[in-house]
Write a protein that holds these residues in place. Structure first.
Motif, PDB file in Angstrom:
ATOM      1  N   THR A   1       0.839  -1.346   0.010  1.00  0.00           N
ATOM      2  CA  THR A   1       0.145   0.077   0.138  1.00  0.00           C
ATOM      3  C   THR A   1       0.743   1.388   0.079  1.00  0.00           C
ATOM      4  O   THR A   1       0.596   1.967  -0.759  1.00  0.00           O
ATOM      5  CB  THR A   1      -1.288   0.425   1.100  1.00  0.00           C
ATOM      6  N   LYS A   2       1.837   1.059   0.448  1.00  0.00           N
ATOM      7  CA  LYS A   2       2.964   2.774   0.851  1.00  0.00           C
ATOM      8  C   LYS A   2       3.562   2.504  -0.521  1.00  0.00           C
ATOM      9  O   LYS A   2       3.478   3.668  -0.596  1.00  0.00           O
ATOM     10  CB  LYS A   2       3.583   2.000   2.175  1.00  0.00           C
ATOM     11  N   MET A   3       4.215   1.213  -0.948  1.00  0.00           N
ATOM     12  CA  MET A   3       5.031   2.019  -2.379  1.00  0.00           C
ATOM     13  C   MET A   3       4.200   2.194  -3.260  1.00  0.00           C
ATOM     14  O   MET A   3       4.674   2.989  -4.115  1.00  0.00           O
ATOM     15  CB  MET A   3       5.414   0.510  -2.366  1.00  0.00           C
ATOM     16  N   THR A   4       3.080   1.985  -2.796  1.00  0.00           N
ATOM     17  CA  THR A   4       1.985   2.538  -4.848  1.00  0.00           C
ATOM     18  C   THR A   4       1.149   3.544  -4.560  1.00  0.00           C
ATOM     19  O   THR A   4       0.373   3.753  -5.222  1.00  0.00           O
ATOM     20  CB  THR A   4       0.793   1.106  -4.914  1.00  0.00           C
ATOM     21  N   ALA A   5       1.505   4.278  -3.009  1.00  0.00           N
ATOM     22  CA  ALA A   5       0.240   5.069  -2.186  1.00  0.00           C
ATOM     23  C   ALA A   5      -1.330   4.688  -2.674  1.00  0.00           C
ATOM     24  O   ALA A   5      -1.585   5.346  -3.598  1.00  0.00           O
ATOM     25  CB  ALA A   5       1.084   6.433  -2.849  1.00  0.00           C
ATOM     26  N   THR A   6      -1.408   3.765  -2.370  1.00  0.00           N
ATOM     27  CA  THR A   6      -3.060   2.775  -2.840  1.00  0.00           C
ATOM     28  C   THR A   6      -3.469   2.891  -1.968  1.00  0.00           C
ATOM     29  O   THR A   6      -4.494   2.331  -1.279  1.00  0.00           O
ATOM     30  CB  THR A   6      -3.041   2.083  -3.804  1.00  0.00           C
ATOM     31  N   TYR A   7      -3.431   4.278  -1.057  1.00  0.00           N
ATOM     32  CA  TYR A   7      -4.299   4.312   0.002  1.00  0.00           C
ATOM     33  C   TYR A   7      -5.856   3.785   0.709  1.00  0.00           C
ATOM     34  O   TYR A   7      -5.976   4.782  -0.636  1.00  0.00           O
ATOM     35  CB  TYR A   7      -3.738   5.603   1.079  1.00  0.00           C
ATOM     36  N   PRO A   8      -6.409   4.207   1.115  1.00  0.00           N
ATOM     37  CA  PRO A   8      -6.536   3.396   2.987  1.00  0.00           C
ATOM     38  C   PRO A   8      -5.587   1.930   2.349  1.00  0.00           C
ATOM     39  O   PRO A   8      -4.482   1.545   2.685  1.00  0.00           O
ATOM     40  CB  PRO A   8      -7.360   3.113   3.505  1.00  0.00           C
ATOM     41  N   GLY A   9      -6.038   0.963   1.547  1.00  0.00           N
ATOM     42  CA  GLY A   9      -5.355  -0.344   1.099  1.00  0.00           C
ATOM     43  C   GLY A   9      -5.311  -1.630   2.412  1.00  0.00           C
ATOM     44  O   GLY A   9      -6.366  -1.244   3.333  1.00  0.00           O
ATOM     45  N   PHE A  10      -4.034  -1.556   2.661  1.00  0.00           N
ATOM     46  CA  PHE A  10      -3.725  -2.072   4.268  1.00  0.00           C
ATOM     47  C   PHE A  10      -2.850  -1.623   4.846  1.00  0.00           C
ATOM     48  O   PHE A  10      -2.913  -2.601   5.864  1.00  0.00           O
ATOM     49  CB  PHE A  10      -2.741  -3.362   3.550  1.00  0.00           C
ATOM     50  N   ILE A  11      -3.261  -0.484   4.802  1.00  0.00           N
ATOM     51  CA  ILE A  11      -3.031   0.615   6.504  1.00  0.00           C
ATOM     52  C   ILE A  11      -3.922   1.358   7.070  1.00  0.00           C
ATOM     53  O   ILE A  11      -5.589   1.424   6.324  1.00  0.00           O
ATOM     54  CB  ILE A  11      -1.962   1.499   5.784  1.00  0.00           C
ATOM     55  N   GLY A  12      -4.088   1.546   8.526  1.00  0.00           N
ATOM     56  CA  GLY A  12      -4.865   1.597   8.899  1.00  0.00           C
ATOM     57  C   GLY A  12      -6.166   1.543   9.188  1.00  0.00           C
ATOM     58  O   GLY A  12      -6.303   0.438   9.031  1.00  0.00           O
ATOM     59  N   VAL A  13      -7.393   1.864   9.868  1.00  0.00           N
ATOM     60  CA  VAL A  13      -8.789   1.444  10.284  1.00  0.00           C
ATOM     61  C   VAL A  13      -9.571   1.709   8.953  1.00  0.00           C
ATOM     62  O   VAL A  13      -9.135   1.887   8.024  1.00  0.00           O
ATOM     63  CB  VAL A  13      -9.138   2.976  11.274  1.00  0.00           C
ATOM     64  N   GLY A  14      -9.984  -0.117   9.390  1.00  0.00           N
ATOM     65  CA  GLY A  14     -10.540   0.031   8.404  1.00  0.00           C
ATOM     66  C   GLY A  14      -9.395  -1.226   7.106  1.00  0.00           C
ATOM     67  O   GLY A  14     -10.177  -1.428   5.925  1.00  0.00           O
ATOM     68  N   ALA A  15      -8.997  -1.435   7.495  1.00  0.00           N
ATOM     69  CA  ALA A  15      -8.186  -2.032   6.649  1.00  0.00           C
ATOM     70  C   ALA A  15      -8.313  -3.483   7.114  1.00  0.00           C
ATOM     71  O   ALA A  15      -7.746  -4.497   6.515  1.00  0.00           O
ATOM     72  CB  ALA A  15      -6.356  -2.587   6.963  1.00  0.00           C
ATOM     73  N   GLU A  16      -8.117  -4.070   8.799  1.00  0.00           N
ATOM     74  CA  GLU A  16      -8.711  -5.202   8.874  1.00  0.00           C
ATOM     75  C   GLU A  16      -9.045  -6.340   7.545  1.00  0.00           C
ATOM     76  O   GLU A  16      -9.409  -6.863   7.275  1.00  0.00           O
ATOM     77  CB  GLU A  16     -10.314  -5.510   9.956  1.00  0.00           C
ATOM     78  N   PRO A  17     -10.428  -5.708   7.269  1.00  0.00           N
ATOM     79  CA  PRO A  17     -11.247  -6.673   6.254  1.00  0.00           C
ATOM     80  C   PRO A  17     -10.827  -6.553   5.170  1.00  0.00           C
ATOM     81  O   PRO A  17     -10.319  -8.170   3.892  1.00  0.00           O
ATOM     82  CB  PRO A  17     -12.667  -6.009   6.025  1.00  0.00           C
ATOM     83  N   ARG A  18      -9.933  -6.225   4.962  1.00  0.00           N
ATOM     84  CA  ARG A  18      -8.910  -6.309   3.054  1.00  0.00           C
ATOM     85  C   ARG A  18      -7.641  -7.412   3.415  1.00  0.00           C
ATOM     86  O   ARG A  18      -7.074  -7.677   3.178  1.00  0.00           O
ATOM     87  CB  ARG A  18      -9.185  -4.865   2.987  1.00  0.00           C
ATOM     88  N   LEU A  19      -7.153  -7.051   5.257  1.00  0.00           N
ATOM     89  CA  LEU A  19      -5.949  -8.143   5.159  1.00  0.00           C
ATOM     90  C   LEU A  19      -7.165  -9.687   5.507  1.00  0.00           C
ATOM     91  O   LEU A  19      -6.136 -10.474   5.031  1.00  0.00           O
ATOM     92  CB  LEU A  19      -5.580  -7.259   6.444  1.00  0.00           C
ATOM     93  N   ALA A  20      -8.323  -9.844   5.329  1.00  0.00           N
ATOM     94  CA  ALA A  20      -8.542 -11.255   5.925  1.00  0.00           C
ATOM     95  C   ALA A  20      -8.762 -11.936   4.288  1.00  0.00           C
ATOM     96  O   ALA A  20      -8.569 -12.813   4.055  1.00  0.00           O
ATOM     97  CB  ALA A  20      -9.561 -11.228   6.482  1.00  0.00           C
ATOM     98  N   ASP A  21      -8.950 -10.910   3.540  1.00  0.00           N
ATOM     99  CA  ASP A  21      -9.368 -11.056   2.537  1.00  0.00           C
ATOM    100  C   ASP A  21      -8.884  -9.728   1.227  1.00  0.00           C
ATOM    101  O   ASP A  21      -9.252  -9.258   1.037  1.00  0.00           O
ATOM    102  CB  ASP A  21     -10.998 -11.279   1.738  1.00  0.00           C
ATOM    103  N   PRO A  22      -7.701  -9.981   1.503  1.00  0.00           N
ATOM    104  CA  PRO A  22      -6.659  -9.169   0.412  1.00  0.00           C
ATOM    105  C   PRO A  22      -7.181  -9.292  -1.228  1.00  0.00           C
ATOM    106  O   PRO A  22      -6.713  -8.093  -1.475  1.00  0.00           O
ATOM    107  CB  PRO A  22      -5.247  -9.703   0.474  1.00  0.00           C
ATOM    108  N   GLU A  23      -7.608 -10.770  -1.709  1.00  0.00           N
ATOM    109  CA  GLU A  23      -8.265 -10.565  -3.171  1.00  0.00           C
ATOM    110  C   GLU A  23      -8.070  -9.844  -3.809  1.00  0.00           C
ATOM    111  O   GLU A  23      -7.323  -9.256  -4.510  1.00  0.00           O
ATOM    112  CB  GLU A  23      -8.526 -11.798  -3.857  1.00  0.00           C
ATOM    113  N   PRO A  24      -9.655  -9.305  -4.132  1.00  0.00           N
ATOM    114  CA  PRO A  24     -10.279  -7.819  -4.067  1.00  0.00           C
ATOM    115  C   PRO A  24      -9.328  -6.822  -4.952  1.00  0.00           C
ATOM    116  O   PRO A  24      -8.833  -5.837  -5.783  1.00  0.00           O
ATOM    117  CB  PRO A  24     -11.355  -7.406  -4.005  1.00  0.00           C
ATOM    118  N   GLU A  25      -8.986  -6.398  -3.696  1.00  0.00           N
ATOM    119  CA  GLU A  25      -7.495  -5.323  -3.296  1.00  0.00           C
ATOM    120  C   GLU A  25      -6.570  -5.719  -4.286  1.00  0.00           C
ATOM    121  O   GLU A  25      -5.948  -4.485  -4.584  1.00  0.00           O
ATOM    122  CB  GLU A  25      -7.021  -4.638  -1.884  1.00  0.00           C
ATOM    123  N   LEU A  26      -5.669  -6.754  -4.151  1.00  0.00           N
ATOM    124  CA  LEU A  26      -4.606  -6.923  -4.376  1.00  0.00           C
ATOM    125  C   LEU A  26      -5.129  -6.698  -6.843  1.00  0.00           C
ATOM    126  O   LEU A  26      -4.622  -6.826  -7.486  1.00  0.00           O
ATOM    127  CB  LEU A  26      -4.488  -8.758  -4.764  1.00  0.00           C
TER     128      LEU A  26
END
Lengths: 297, 869
Positions: free
Chosen positions: B573-598
């Motif tokens: 997320t940081k390298m691509t600057a695609t915030y919020p992504g996998f960082i910070g508040v609200g990242a939990e569901p995306r970390l649990a199921d990262p596929e759509p974000e990837l």
């Protein structure tokens, strides 16, 4: 009549202008009944590059460019012009009907008359005056079959004066004929464009004239400096005679109080001043002051 | 003419030569024309399977060269593949002689017309031409009256569209004088044909095209303002979105001229300069591919963003030669056609060798009556060509459309012409038939011939561009409408001496200063090309590492694995600057199921920072400097386009789908890096590209380390994380070989930060960056530029860093390595400032351009308005 005309244009920008390229039509041309005796163009800041030439229509035009950062630009054009016998040819005007003139001008009709051929360019559409049905309809009552051309266009000019309200601010540079016809108001430039559109609609050549008009103070008052204005009117080609000027804004045939600066197909050909600037300034302040001062003969 | 039998093979013997047209290959008695005999025999010998291979090869070569023709749809420009039918159109020496004489005569005639129309205008004054067809044509630019170029010829380059009627007689359909396009496509067609059919081409004794372009190059030098011995020639293009941009870039690099856009030029003191890397460089000749009306916002189209203010004034003063002249498109005038015969008699004292297609001008009353009476038999055209308008075929109109057209003509008769319907000649075209077979189809064809002026006379290109209809009875479409092209081979009666473009006489070729020849815009695009390429590459490496880790730990209860994976996702997320992504508040569901974000980070072009958007930007930068890159680059670029399009969100195994696309993309990106390394001259352009690459790699590595190594983790998680970073930084093999142990923070930092031998280390990037920056062209001598000072500071800071103390957890906070964090944060800031400084020092920064108009002053409201963008 002899005049000194001072036309001062001033821009104030709210950010630096790094480069400016301008073109101005501020030097009166010389023509039958008018001689420009002297002219000077003073530009501040002093441009790195400044040239004067004659444009396609024979008008004097100046190009200049400024390459150092500036926030203010002033252009002062001062000219000495002598006007004699303007409008005097009116008595000599032909009584040829407008429709006969139209047939005579048409392509391929008879032996080519260079002056008439050149005049035909002013029948075609121009950047700001395109063929328009409303203008056509408005023109018709002034042009019944067989009516002498001069009568017809003078009638047209008077009707515009009567039917339209002179109202500064009602229109802008982008205003087109249909809008003017709809609103029935405008300024000199709109009335000139309207008249040109009407004359062209019936198949005759008309051109746009920009210039100055000497104004007189109300009786008993001093003339206020800077209160004059640049002005615009139109002109119609009368075969065998030349071009007849008419001022629909004041419903009169321009006399010795009128000074012609330039002519063209419409305003776009003779814009007094235009420029391309490189700047983040979006809304420059613009001040224009014109003085038409009568000089002792 | 001797005729030979049609080859007895399944393709040629089945050629359906139409009875109602003149066929270029087959005579009326069904036998092959003599000059086609060799070609048809040779092609028949190849056989259908080989012919099909060659057809595919043709398409592949064009695609690999990135030959495109942009089309517009709803105002959006799209690149379409250029289509070339592999069977050339053959012309015998006699046929060519007819065309050549006809085209040269027409060029000479139109030159005289052009010279007159922007000079004395005798043709109008004497009534030879009606005023309306000139003054009523939008190409007649009053502002450009009396502007002339050195020498006796005013029409520098010219093209003519020709077709044959049923008797085989040639007719001129129209003239091109604005900025005739197609010569570059003809050259590319020839290049492809000579590679697809090397022996056939060699043995067919085909007239070469190179001499024509050599003449053009010499002519461009000779047309420079008087007194300029070594002129700088530039090609002025509207930019990569223009329909024939490929040709602008292709020809300028072939001829060795600088490709520029309007913003690259500036007028000072009535002269034109290039905003070059080394400062302002004078320009003497402009090959204009921007429509005349758009060339100068001051005197011509006020809202044009493609032009240069003051350019018309410079041309008027003769300090620069612009070809073709701004107003030349007045000759692209269908209303001239009915008058040309008379004009030829008047000016040349002779008739036209190739007549114009019979044309009636509606501005003349009698001709108009004829047109209106025969509307359904005629082709109706506006007198001026304009994008988006096309010919109207009278026989296709409904009653209502006819009525509407009649009204339009009557309202503005001088703006229309009508042309006789011609049944064009046909040529054989290869076409896939059922069951994988091939067949020949006879399709109507038109020819475009080119001429260029040198030393008071014209030279024609022996060949040209043929365009065929898409069906056997279709109308010829422009490439805009999906047309197909053919190479034209003029078959010589005797062998010609072969010469390359650079051989033989021409202007003396002197080395030019590359920094003076390169526009600052081109350098900027190359800098960004380097940055985007590196950004894409680094993003892919991290993504692949993440996908591998996911395969390892997905669904497992390994907490160290999960911690590592989440850390890597955060770094992404940081390298691509695609915030919020996998960082910070609200990242939990995306970390649990990262596929759509990837998927989004890989393939969503609309998401800034995504891989797809970096690649798009990469492609756009490459397009903008097309003329600077080697031809092989397009092979890679078209590959990237294809791979990017291949990502399928709905694949049964999404992980595998992503891995496949990423593997393909990294191959292409490596090829691109290899090309830059092996095929590009180390000129300033290369230095900017390499600086971009180094700077980006340094920035991304700094980001990666900062998000992953600053936190102190448990042994298992830390070790996994360090290994992942080494993989993503392409340094794992070196590390294992060197340390033969589990990864330790200190040694990893040694390898990734300060080891100058490791080409992936930060130190290696900074060293290279300093070298490149020191080599940048500079405007002030003996003084370090801002970017030089900043890059040096970053380098020095790293030089004195001590990895042992950087690796140690902080005294104040044992969960973090604060010294490392400080170093990386300062590094990041210094590098960003370096990038800004490179931009500020070297690239062009134009303020917005505005047009102000002061109106008649009887209305103050009006005088204040008139601001145009």
């Amino acid at each position: 009549m002899k005049y000194e005309i001072v036309h001062r244009t001033e821009y104030r920008y709210d950010a630096d202008v790094s480069a400016n390229y301008s073109e101005v039509h501020l030097i009166p041309r010389t023509l039958d009944g008018q001689v420009c005796r002297a002219h000077a163009l003073v530009i501040d800041p002093v441009p790195e590059d400044h040239r004067e030439r004659t444009d396609f229509f024979g008008n004097p035009v100046a190009y200049f460019s400024i390459q150092k950062p500036h926030r203010q630009l002033s252009v002062t054009a001062t000219s000495t012009v002598e006007v004699t016998g303007r409008g005097a040819t009116l008595d000599l005007l032909s009584s040829e009907p407008w429709d006969a003139v139209r047939s005579r001008l048409q392509a391929g009709a008879g032996a080519p008359d260079p002056e008439a051929i050149t005049a035909r360019q002013f029948i075609l559409d121009s950047p700001l005056v395109a063929r328009d049905e409303l203008a056509d309809a408005y023109a018709r009552p002034s042009f019944p079959p067989g009516r002498p051309l001069v009568d017809a266009v003078m009638d047209l000019s008077s009707r515009i004066h009567r039917d339209f309200e002179y109202k500064p601010g009602a229109t802008d540079i982008a205003t087109k004929l249909p809008d003017v016809l709809e609103a029935r108001e405008g300024v000199c430039q709109d009335f000139a464009h309207l008249a040109i559109g009407c004359v062209r609609a019936v198949g005759l050549p008309a051109r746009y004239v920009s210039g100055y008009l000497e104004t007189e103070p109300p009786p008993g008052e001093e003339k206020i400096l800077g209160a004059d204005a640049s002005h615009a009117w139109f002109s119609v080609f009368v075969p065998g005679v030349g071009w007849l000027d008419l001022d629909p804004t004041n419903d009169q045939v321009p006399n010795d109080q009128y000074v012609t600066a330039a002519w063209g197909r419409d305003y776009a050909d003779v814009t007094p001043m235009k420029g391309v600037v490189f700047s983040s300034s979006k809304h420059p302040e613009l001040h224009v002051a014109v003085d038409v001062l009568r000089l002792p003969a | 003419m001797t005729l030979t039998a049609v080859p007895d093979d399944e393709i040629f013997s089945a050629y359906p030569a139409p009875a109602d047209r003149y066929d270029e290959m087959v005579g009326s008695d069904g036998s092959v024309r003599e000059h086609w005999a060799y070609l048809t025999r040779a092609l028949a010998q190849l056989g259908p399977i080989e012919l099909e291979n060659r057809r595919r090869e043709t398409a592949r070569l064009l695609r690999d060269d990135g030959v495109t023709y942009n089309t517009y749809d709803d105002g959006i420009s799209r690149a379409s593949d250029w289509v070339l039918d592999p069977i050339p159109l053959l012309l015998s020496s006699e046929e060519w002689a007819t065309i050549e004489h006809g085209v040269l005569q027409r060029a000479e005639l139109l030159n005289l017309v052009l010279t007159d129309l922007y000079g004395p205008r005798e043709l109008i004054r004497k009534g030879v031409l009606p005023l309306e067809i000139v003054y009523g044509h939008r190409g007649f630019l009053r502002q450009c009256d009396q502007i002339s170029i050195p020498g006796s010829i005013q029409l520098f380059s010219y093209a003519c569209e020709l077709a044959r009627d049923t008797t085989g007689q040639f007719w001129a359909l129209g003239d091109f004088a604005q900025a005739p396009s197609g010569a570059g496509y003809a050259l590319e067609n020839r290049r492809v044909m000579s590679r697809v059919f090397p022996s056939l081409y060699r043995d067919s004794q085909v007239h070469r095209l190179a001499p024509f372009f050599r003449t053009m190059r010499a002519a461009l030098h000779e047309v420079a303002p008087t007194g300029v011995d070594d002129p700088r020639v530039v090609v002025l293009t509207p930019g990569p979105l223009n329909e024939t941009y490929f040709e602008h870039a292709y020809l300028s690099s072939y001829l060795g001229h600088t490709l520029v856009e309007g913003a690259d030029l500036v007028v000072r003191d009535g002269r034109v300069y290039l905003r070059a890397l080394a400062g302002l460089e004078p320009v003497h000749v402009i090959v204009r591919r921007v429509d005349g009306w758009y060339c100068d916002p001051l005197e011509l189209k006020p809202d044009s963003q493609l032009g240069v203010p003051g350019l018309v004034e410079a041309a008027r003063r003769g300090t620069v030669t612009v070809v073709n002249t701004f107003g030349a498109s007045v000759l692209e005038n269908a209303a001239l056609l009915p008058f040309l015969q008379k004009v030829a008699q008047h000016l040349l004292g002779q008739g036209l060798e190739i007549p114009s297609a019979t044309t009636w001008w509606c501005g003349n009353e009698q001709e108009r009556s004829h047109v209106l009476a025969h509307l359904t038999d005629l082709v109706i055209k506006p007198i001026a060509r304009k994008t988006g308008t096309h010919s109207i075929y009278g026989w296709q109109l409904s009653d209502a459309e006819q009525t509407e057209l009649v009204a339009r003509i009557e309202a503005k008769p001088h703006a229309f012409v009508a042309q006789e319907r011609l049944e064009f000649s046909s040529v054989p075209c290869l076409r896939g038939a059922g069951r994988g077979g091939l067949e020949l189809q006879a399709r109507p064809v038109v020819l475009r011939s080119f001429a260029v002026a040198r030393n008071d006379s014209y030279t024609a290109m022996p060949g040209g561009l043929a365009r065929v209809a898409a069906t056997s009875h279709g109308h010829i479409l422009s490439a805009q409408g999906g047309g197909i092209s053919k190479d034209i081979w003029v078959v010589a009666s005797e062998p010609e001496k072969q010469t390359g473009f650079w051989l033989l006489q021409g202007p003396g070729i002197e080395a030019v200063d590359p920094a003076g020849a390169m526009s600052a815009r081109a350098a900027e695009n190359l800098f960004w090309l380097g940055r985007y390429a590196e950004r894409a590459e680094s993003t892919i490496r991290l993504l692949r590492c993440i996908l591998d880790r996911r395969t390892d730990f997905h669904g497992s209860s390994n907490t160290a694995g999960t911690e590592c994976l989440n850390g890597l996702l955060g770094a992404l997320t940081k390298m691509t600057a695609t915030y919020p992504g996998f960082i910070g508040v609200g990242a939990e569901p995306r970390l649990a199921d990262p596929e759509p974000e990837l998927f989004a980070i890989i393939g969503d072009t609309s998401r800034g920072g995504s891989l797809a958007s970096s690649l798009r930007s990469l492609l756009a930068s490459a397009q903008a400097v097309r003329d600077q890159l080697s031809a092989d680059t397009w092979l890679v670029v078209s590959e990237i386009e294809r791979e990017l399009g291949a990502l399928d969100r709905n694949a049964p195994d999404p992980q595998a789908a992503m891995q496949t696309v990423l593997a393909g993309l990294i191959r292409s990106l490596l090829a691109l890096a290899g090309l830059a390394h092996e095929s590009m001259v180390r000129d300033p352009g290369w230095q900017f590209m390499d600086a971009g690459r180094r700077l980006e790699r340094a920035l991304l590595l700094t980001d990666l380390l900062r998000t992953t190594v600053v936190s102190v983790r448990g042994d298992a998680a830390e070790s996994l994380m360090l290994e992942s970073i080494l993989i993503a930084s392409e340094s794992i093999i070196t590390y294992r070989r060197r340390y033969r142990s589990q990864a330790q923070v200190e040694t990893v930092l040694d390898l990734l930060l300060i080891d100058e031998e490791n080409p992936r280390s930060l130190m290696a990037q900074l060293e290279r960056l300093n070298t490149e920056i020191a080599a940048f062209p500079r405007r002030t001598k003996n003084q370090r530029t801002a970017e030089e000072r900043l890059a040096l500071e970053a380098y020095t800071m790293l030089r004195i860093a001590d990895t042992a103390s950087l690796a140690a957890p902080s005294m104040s906070d044992a969960t973090r390595r604060l010294a490392l964090d400080d170093l990386l944060a300062s590094m990041s800031t210094l590098l960003s400032h370096t990038a800004d400084a490179i931009d500020a020092t070297n690239f062009t920064h134009l303020e917005p351009r505005r047009m102000f108009v002061a109106g008649q002053t009887d209305d103050l409201g009006r005088t204040l308005s008139g601001v145009m963008p």
